[in-house]
Design a protein around this motif. Structure first.
Motif, PDB file in Angstrom:
ATOM      1  N   ILE A   1      11.201  12.499 -39.915  1.00 57.26           N
ATOM      2  CA  ILE A   1      12.621  12.021 -39.969  1.00 57.26           C
ATOM      3  C   ILE A   1      13.543  12.662 -40.108  1.00 57.26           C
ATOM      4  O   ILE A   1      14.653  12.884 -39.543  1.00 57.26           O
ATOM      5  CB  ILE A   1      12.498  10.724 -41.108  1.00 57.26           C
ATOM      6  CG1 ILE A   1      11.900   9.793 -40.567  1.00 57.26           C
ATOM      7  CG2 ILE A   1      13.932  10.240 -41.435  1.00 57.26           C
ATOM      8  CD1 ILE A   1      11.385   8.868 -41.562  1.00 57.26           C
ATOM      9  N   LEU A   2      13.382  13.830 -41.270  1.00 63.39           N
ATOM     10  CA  LEU A   2      14.291  14.862 -41.547  1.00 63.39           C
ATOM     11  C   LEU A   2      14.521  15.783 -40.331  1.00 63.39           C
ATOM     12  O   LEU A   2      15.660  16.080 -40.155  1.00 63.39           O
ATOM     13  CB  LEU A   2      14.028  15.778 -42.739  1.00 63.39           C
ATOM     14  CG  LEU A   2      13.861  14.732 -43.983  1.00 63.39           C
ATOM     15  CD1 LEU A   2      13.445  15.365 -45.153  1.00 63.39           C
ATOM     16  CD2 LEU A   2      15.358  14.292 -44.481  1.00 63.39           C
ATOM     17  N   GLY A   3      13.358  16.299 -39.704  1.00 64.60           N
ATOM     18  CA  GLY A   3      13.496  17.208 -38.592  1.00 64.60           C
ATOM     19  C   GLY A   3      14.378  16.254 -37.615  1.00 64.60           C
ATOM     20  O   GLY A   3      15.194  17.287 -36.679  1.00 64.60           O
ATOM     21  N   ALA A   4      14.350  15.181 -37.206  1.00 65.91           N
ATOM     22  CA  ALA A   4      15.092  14.644 -36.106  1.00 65.91           C
ATOM     23  C   ALA A   4      16.445  14.485 -36.583  1.00 65.91           C
ATOM     24  O   ALA A   4      17.313  14.906 -35.784  1.00 65.91           O
ATOM     25  CB  ALA A   4      14.452  13.102 -35.912  1.00 65.91           C
ATOM     26  N   PHE A   5      16.759  14.347 -37.919  1.00 65.91           N
ATOM     27  CA  PHE A   5      18.088  14.189 -38.267  1.00 65.91           C
ATOM     28  C   PHE A   5      18.621  15.516 -38.369  1.00 65.91           C
ATOM     29  O   PHE A   5      19.795  15.545 -37.743  1.00 65.91           O
ATOM     30  CB  PHE A   5      18.063  13.732 -39.858  1.00 65.91           C
ATOM     31  CG  PHE A   5      19.437  14.037 -40.283  1.00 65.91           C
ATOM     32  CD1 PHE A   5      20.850  12.975 -39.948  1.00 65.91           C
ATOM     33  CD2 PHE A   5      19.593  14.980 -41.265  1.00 65.91           C
ATOM     34  CE1 PHE A   5      21.648  13.421 -40.688  1.00 65.91           C
ATOM     35  CE2 PHE A   5      20.886  15.300 -41.967  1.00 65.91           C
ATOM     36  CZ  PHE A   5      21.975  14.239 -41.685  1.00 65.91           C
ATOM     37  N   GLY A   6      17.955  16.526 -38.529  1.00 67.01           N
ATOM     38  CA  GLY A   6      18.381  18.165 -38.646  1.00 67.01           C
ATOM     39  C   GLY A   6      18.698  18.501 -37.131  1.00 67.01           C
ATOM     40  O   GLY A   6      19.750  19.226 -36.835  1.00 67.01           O
ATOM     41  N   ALA A   7      17.881  18.100 -36.300  1.00 70.16           N
ATOM     42  CA  ALA A   7      18.064  18.510 -34.731  1.00 70.16           C
ATOM     43  C   ALA A   7      19.066  17.853 -34.068  1.00 70.16           C
ATOM     44  O   ALA A   7      19.808  18.037 -33.038  1.00 70.16           O
ATOM     45  CB  ALA A   7      16.700  18.144 -33.855  1.00 70.16           C
ATOM     46  N   HIS A   8      19.573  16.489 -34.465  1.00 73.90           N
ATOM     47  CA  HIS A   8      20.348  15.629 -33.656  1.00 73.90           C
ATOM     48  C   HIS A   8      21.655  15.463 -34.475  1.00 73.90           C
ATOM     49  O   HIS A   8      22.899  15.218 -33.596  1.00 73.90           O
ATOM     50  CB  HIS A   8      19.816  14.207 -33.140  1.00 73.90           C
ATOM     51  CG  HIS A   8      18.693  14.548 -32.470  1.00 73.90           C
ATOM     52  ND1 HIS A   8      18.693  14.856 -31.130  1.00 73.90           N
ATOM     53  CD2 HIS A   8      17.276  14.511 -32.778  1.00 73.90           C
ATOM     54  CE1 HIS A   8      17.294  14.946 -30.477  1.00 73.90           C
ATOM     55  NE2 HIS A   8      16.724  14.556 -31.522  1.00 73.90           N
ATOM     56  N   LYS A   9      21.881  15.178 -35.615  1.00 73.99           N
ATOM     57  CA  LYS A   9      22.905  14.946 -36.469  1.00 73.99           C
ATOM     58  C   LYS A   9      23.567  15.784 -37.248  1.00 73.99           C
ATOM     59  O   LYS A   9      24.711  15.959 -37.403  1.00 73.99           O
ATOM     60  CB  LYS A   9      22.727  13.474 -37.049  1.00 73.99           C
ATOM     61  CG  LYS A   9      23.999  12.700 -37.655  1.00 73.99           C
ATOM     62  CD  LYS A   9      24.957  12.230 -36.617  1.00 73.99           C
ATOM     63  CE  LYS A   9      26.131  11.577 -37.394  1.00 73.99           C
ATOM     64  NZ  LYS A   9      27.304  11.277 -36.522  1.00 73.99           N
ATOM     65  N   LEU A  10      22.848  16.615 -37.868  1.00 71.37           N
ATOM     66  CA  LEU A  10      23.219  17.411 -39.001  1.00 71.37           C
ATOM     67  C   LEU A  10      24.163  18.624 -38.339  1.00 71.37           C
ATOM     68  O   LEU A  10      25.236  18.976 -39.031  1.00 71.37           O
ATOM     69  CB  LEU A  10      21.974  18.084 -39.537  1.00 71.37           C
ATOM     70  CG  LEU A  10      22.005  19.049 -40.623  1.00 71.37           C
ATOM     71  CD1 LEU A  10      22.869  18.243 -41.999  1.00 71.37           C
ATOM     72  CD2 LEU A  10      21.082  19.866 -41.461  1.00 71.37           C
ATOM     73  N   LYS A  11      24.110  18.807 -37.171  1.00 66.51           N
ATOM     74  CA  LYS A  11      24.966  20.042 -36.371  1.00 66.51           C
ATOM     75  C   LYS A  11      26.197  19.634 -36.479  1.00 66.51           C
ATOM     76  O   LYS A  11      27.195  20.540 -36.389  1.00 66.51           O
ATOM     77  CB  LYS A  11      24.387  20.545 -35.353  1.00 66.51           C
ATOM     78  CG  LYS A  11      24.041  19.551 -34.304  1.00 66.51           C
ATOM     79  CD  LYS A  11      23.421  20.146 -33.144  1.00 66.51           C
ATOM     80  CE  LYS A  11      23.100  19.123 -32.053  1.00 66.51           C
ATOM     81  NZ  LYS A  11      22.221  19.558 -31.040  1.00 66.51           N
ATOM     82  N   GLU A  12      26.748  18.145 -36.632  1.00 64.10           N
ATOM     83  CA  GLU A  12      27.795  17.751 -36.707  1.00 64.10           C
ATOM     84  C   GLU A  12      28.669  17.747 -37.944  1.00 64.10           C
ATOM     85  O   GLU A  12      29.749  17.852 -37.976  1.00 64.10           O
ATOM     86  CB  GLU A  12      27.818  16.523 -36.187  1.00 64.10           C
ATOM     87  CG  GLU A  12      27.521  16.064 -34.753  1.00 64.10           C
ATOM     88  CD  GLU A  12      27.028  14.688 -34.163  1.00 64.10           C
ATOM     89  OE1 GLU A  12      27.882  13.720 -35.007  1.00 64.10           O
ATOM     90  OE2 GLU A  12      26.571  14.447 -33.383  1.00 64.10           O
TER      91      GLU A  12
END
Length: 128
Positions: free
Chosen positions: A18-29
């Motif tokens: 879950i955290l990896g997906a968040f980091g890959a998709h949303k966090l960079k914003e």
């Protein structure tokens, strides 16, 4: 005890995805690239030590011993302290919160817990 480690491994493994997906998709914003990299380091080390925890649980089922118990505990502590502190640092950066930057001092303690966990795993394997 081995079932407890296996349960924690499964839960922390799901959380890492879950955290990896968040980091890959949303966090960079939300944060600069170097902060995304810090977050990903936390996720990576969490994954590594989820697999270590799985190994401890499986090994403990076959050759129980205090060294394996300590290995599992130390891997859990390392995930909490190492990866957890990196997640908190990322959250602080994303929310532009000031004051708690010293939380980064916890990260090396988590790293030491990981190292001690690997040593205990080795001792547990060599025991028999």
């Amino acid at each position: 005890m081995h079932k407890t480690f296996l349960i924690w491994a499964a839960l922390l493994g799901a959380l890492a995805v879950i955290l990896g997906a968040f980091g890959a998709h949303k966090l960079k914003e939300l944060v600069p690239p170097e902060t995304v990299s810090t977050f990903q380091t936390g996720v990576t080390y969490q994954f590594y030590h989820v697999f270590a925890l799985l190994a401890v649980g499986i090994l403990y089922a076959h050759t129980p011993g205090p060294q394996l118990v300590w290995a599992g505990r130390l891997f859990l502590a390392g995930i909490l302290l190492f990866s957890g502190s990196l997640y908190v640092l990322t959250l602080l950066k994303a929310t532009e919160t000031v004051g708690l930057r010293g939380i980064g001092a916890i990260t090396p303690i988590g790293g030491l817990a990981f190292i001690a966990g690997w040593v205990c795993l080795l001792l547990g394997i060599l025991k028999k």
